[in-house]
Scaffold this motif. Structure first.
Motif, PDB file in Angstrom:
ATOM      1  N   ALA A 180      23.372  46.837  50.026  1.00  0.00           N
ATOM      2  CA  ALA A 180      22.081  47.385  49.615  1.00  0.00           C
ATOM      3  C   ALA A 180      20.941  46.910  50.518  1.00  0.00           C
ATOM      4  O   ALA A 180      19.795  47.335  50.363  1.00  0.00           O
ATOM      5  CB  ALA A 180      21.788  47.008  48.168  1.00  0.00           C
ATOM      6  N   GLY A 181      21.268  46.011  51.466  1.00  0.00           N
ATOM      7  CA  GLY A 181      20.255  45.493  52.378  1.00  0.00           C
ATOM      8  C   GLY A 181      19.866  44.068  52.048  1.00  0.00           C
ATOM      9  O   GLY A 181      19.974  43.625  50.906  1.00  0.00           O
ATOM     10  N   GLY A 182      19.426  43.339  53.027  1.00  0.00           N
ATOM     11  CA  GLY A 182      18.986  41.959  52.829  1.00  0.00           C
ATOM     12  C   GLY A 182      20.105  40.957  53.017  1.00  0.00           C
ATOM     13  O   GLY A 182      21.288  41.291  52.927  1.00  0.00           O
ATOM     14  N   LEU A 183      19.702  39.697  53.287  1.00  0.00           N
ATOM     15  CA  LEU A 183      20.656  38.621  53.455  1.00  0.00           C
ATOM     16  C   LEU A 183      20.858  37.883  52.148  1.00  0.00           C
ATOM     17  O   LEU A 183      19.944  37.775  51.326  1.00  0.00           O
ATOM     18  CB  LEU A 183      20.165  37.649  54.535  1.00  0.00           C
ATOM     19  N   HIS A 184      22.075  37.380  51.965  1.00  0.00           N
ATOM     20  CA  HIS A 184      22.435  36.712  50.710  1.00  0.00           C
ATOM     21  C   HIS A 184      23.170  35.418  51.032  1.00  0.00           C
ATOM     22  O   HIS A 184      24.128  35.436  51.816  1.00  0.00           O
ATOM     23  CB  HIS A 184      23.337  37.637  49.885  1.00  0.00           C
ATOM     24  N   PRO A 185      22.732  34.275  50.457  1.00  0.00           N
ATOM     25  CA  PRO A 185      23.478  33.025  50.647  1.00  0.00           C
ATOM     26  C   PRO A 185      24.789  33.083  49.855  1.00  0.00           C
ATOM     27  O   PRO A 185      24.782  33.207  48.629  1.00  0.00           O
ATOM     28  CB  PRO A 185      22.535  31.948  50.095  1.00  0.00           C
ATOM     29  N   SER A 186      25.897  33.013  50.564  1.00  0.00           N
ATOM     30  CA  SER A 186      27.202  33.233  49.952  1.00  0.00           C
ATOM     31  C   SER A 186      28.039  31.957  49.931  1.00  0.00           C
ATOM     32  O   SER A 186      28.030  31.175  50.885  1.00  0.00           O
ATOM     33  CB  SER A 186      27.942  34.331  50.730  1.00  0.00           C
ATOM     34  N   HIS A 187      28.752  31.756  48.833  1.00  0.00           N
ATOM     35  CA  HIS A 187      29.716  30.665  48.699  1.00  0.00           C
ATOM     36  C   HIS A 187      30.973  31.279  48.093  1.00  0.00           C
ATOM     37  O   HIS A 187      30.969  31.682  46.921  1.00  0.00           O
ATOM     38  CB  HIS A 187      29.153  29.561  47.792  1.00  0.00           C
ATOM     39  N   THR A 188      32.028  31.413  48.895  1.00  0.00           N
ATOM     40  CA  THR A 188      33.227  32.097  48.435  1.00  0.00           C
ATOM     41  C   THR A 188      34.454  31.196  48.492  1.00  0.00           C
ATOM     42  O   THR A 188      34.541  30.271  49.310  1.00  0.00           O
ATOM     43  CB  THR A 188      33.519  33.364  49.258  1.00  0.00           C
ATOM     44  N   LEU A 189      35.402  31.504  47.626  1.00  0.00           N
ATOM     45  CA  LEU A 189      36.715  30.875  47.610  1.00  0.00           C
ATOM     46  C   LEU A 189      37.738  31.996  47.751  1.00  0.00           C
ATOM     47  O   LEU A 189      37.762  32.915  46.928  1.00  0.00           O
ATOM     48  CB  LEU A 189      36.943  30.117  46.302  1.00  0.00           C
ATOM     49  N   THR A 190      38.546  31.922  48.781  1.00  0.00           N
ATOM     50  CA  THR A 190      39.564  32.935  49.021  1.00  0.00           C
ATOM     51  C   THR A 190      40.930  32.351  48.731  1.00  0.00           C
ATOM     52  O   THR A 190      41.254  31.257  49.224  1.00  0.00           O
ATOM     53  CB  THR A 190      39.498  33.435  50.481  1.00  0.00           C
ATOM     54  N   VAL A 191      41.728  33.049  47.965  1.00  0.00           N
ATOM     55  CA  VAL A 191      43.064  32.572  47.613  1.00  0.00           C
ATOM     56  C   VAL A 191      44.087  33.671  47.822  1.00  0.00           C
ATOM     57  O   VAL A 191      43.847  34.832  47.483  1.00  0.00           O
ATOM     58  CB  VAL A 191      43.113  32.050  46.154  1.00  0.00           C
ATOM     59  N   ILE A 192      45.195  33.322  48.428  1.00  0.00           N
ATOM     60  CA  ILE A 192      46.393  34.166  48.462  1.00  0.00           C
ATOM     61  C   ILE A 192      47.519  33.272  48.013  1.00  0.00           C
ATOM     62  O   ILE A 192      47.825  32.240  48.648  1.00  0.00           O
ATOM     63  CB  ILE A 192      46.663  34.721  49.873  1.00  0.00           C
ATOM     64  N   ALA A 193      48.123  33.600  46.880  1.00  0.00           N
ATOM     65  CA  ALA A 193      49.107  32.712  46.283  1.00  0.00           C
ATOM     66  C   ALA A 193      50.315  33.506  45.777  1.00  0.00           C
ATOM     67  O   ALA A 193      50.180  34.642  45.341  1.00  0.00           O
ATOM     68  CB  ALA A 193      48.481  31.938  45.124  1.00  0.00           C
ATOM     69  N   ARG A 194      51.467  32.858  45.843  1.00  0.00           N
ATOM     70  CA  ARG A 194      52.715  33.483  45.380  1.00  0.00           C
ATOM     71  C   ARG A 194      53.145  32.869  44.062  1.00  0.00           C
ATOM     72  O   ARG A 194      53.119  31.634  43.912  1.00  0.00           O
ATOM     73  CB  ARG A 194      53.817  33.287  46.413  1.00  0.00           C
ATOM     74  N   ARG A 195      53.495  33.706  43.117  1.00  0.00           N
ATOM     75  CA  ARG A 195      53.914  33.212  41.804  1.00  0.00           C
ATOM     76  C   ARG A 195      55.343  32.692  41.882  1.00  0.00           C
ATOM     77  O   ARG A 195      56.242  33.372  42.367  1.00  0.00           O
ATOM     78  CB  ARG A 195      53.809  34.312  40.761  1.00  0.00           C
ATOM     79  N   LEU A 196      55.534  31.488  41.378  1.00  0.00           N
ATOM     80  CA  LEU A 196      56.846  30.847  41.436  1.00  0.00           C
ATOM     81  C   LEU A 196      57.574  30.887  40.117  1.00  0.00           C
ATOM     82  O   LEU A 196      58.801  30.802  40.069  1.00  0.00           O
ATOM     83  CB  LEU A 196      56.688  29.385  41.881  1.00  0.00           C
ATOM     84  N   SER A 197      56.835  30.961  39.008  1.00  0.00           N
ATOM     85  CA  SER A 197      57.469  30.850  37.697  1.00  0.00           C
ATOM     86  C   SER A 197      56.804  31.785  36.711  1.00  0.00           C
ATOM     87  O   SER A 197      55.777  32.393  36.989  1.00  0.00           O
ATOM     88  CB  SER A 197      57.356  29.415  37.183  1.00  0.00           C
ATOM     89  N   ARG A 198      57.402  31.915  35.542  1.00  0.00           N
ATOM     90  CA  ARG A 198      56.835  32.741  34.490  1.00  0.00           C
ATOM     91  C   ARG A 198      55.654  32.030  33.856  1.00  0.00           C
ATOM     92  O   ARG A 198      54.849  32.634  33.215  1.00  0.00           O
ATOM     93  CB  ARG A 198      57.897  33.051  33.425  1.00  0.00           C
TER      94      ARG A 198
END
Length: 198
Positions: A180-198
């Motif tokens: 939408a325009g403008g700068l935004h101070p960003s704090h992100t956490l990125t996760v890619i994880a594989r499920r091992l159990s039920r």
């Protein structure tokens, strides 16, 4: 429905483009699974949904905006037969198991009162040996404190990944330019994880 009553549909139209780097990274890690069934949470313009469809995946595209889902269906073209559009909240994840549950920049828009229920539903949707890929917002994001949004620390995220093997767990802070325009101070956490159990 007007743009004023469905702002997410207008946002979707502004953000039509290619897949996000998160999806590209996740698909590289997945390789070529025999069962290619994905759930795209907060599909928006369908950029990632379309990339999955073009690679032969069957995709449930979930979004709270009917206008955004209409755009995704229009863009899907010949791949529509493998697309299931679903107008619903994130806490209303279908009760089935997916090879990939994908949520790029969408889950933070879950109200705090629904966060625990939503997280349980999302975890349940990831099949055993399936994958979860998401970008979440940390507590130092510029939107932190918004009452209808949810934020998470790196430690809390690790604790919520019990039963999963985090292959990628990355934290980032900086400025981004909003659609939408403008700068935004960003704090992100990125996760890619594989499920091992039920």
């Amino acid at each position: 429905m007007t743009a004023e009553s469905d702002p997410w549909a207008a946002h979707a139209r502004r953000t039509v483009g290619g897949p996000r780097p998160l999806l590209t990274e996740a698909l590289e890690l997945l390789g070529r699974p025999r069962r290619r069934v994905a759930l795209d949470l907060g599909c928006g313009a369908g950029n990632d949904t379309l990339a999955l469809l073009e690679r032969g995946w069957t995709v449930t595209a979930l979004d709270g905006s009917a206008g955004a889902l209409a755009l995704v269906q229009e863009r899907a073209g010949v791949h529509r037969t493998r697309l299931t559009p679903l107008e619903a909240g994130f806490h209303q994840v279908p009760r089935r198991r997916y090879t990939l549950v994908y949520a790029s920049l969408s889950l933070p828009f879950t109200p705090p009162a629904r966060w625990d229920r939503t997280w349980r539903a999302v975890r349940r949707a990831v099949g055993v040996r399936g994958w979860f890929a998401a970008t979440l917002f940390g507590p130092r994001d510029g939107w932190a404190g918004e009452p209808d949004m949810s934020f998470i620390t790196a430690q809390a995220l690790r604790e919520r990944l019990d039963g999963f093997e985090p292959v990628v767990l990355r934290e980032w802070e900086g400025e981004i330019r909003l659609a939408a325009g403008g700068l935004h101070p960003s704090h992100t956490l990125t996760v890619i994880a594989r499920r091992l159990s039920r």
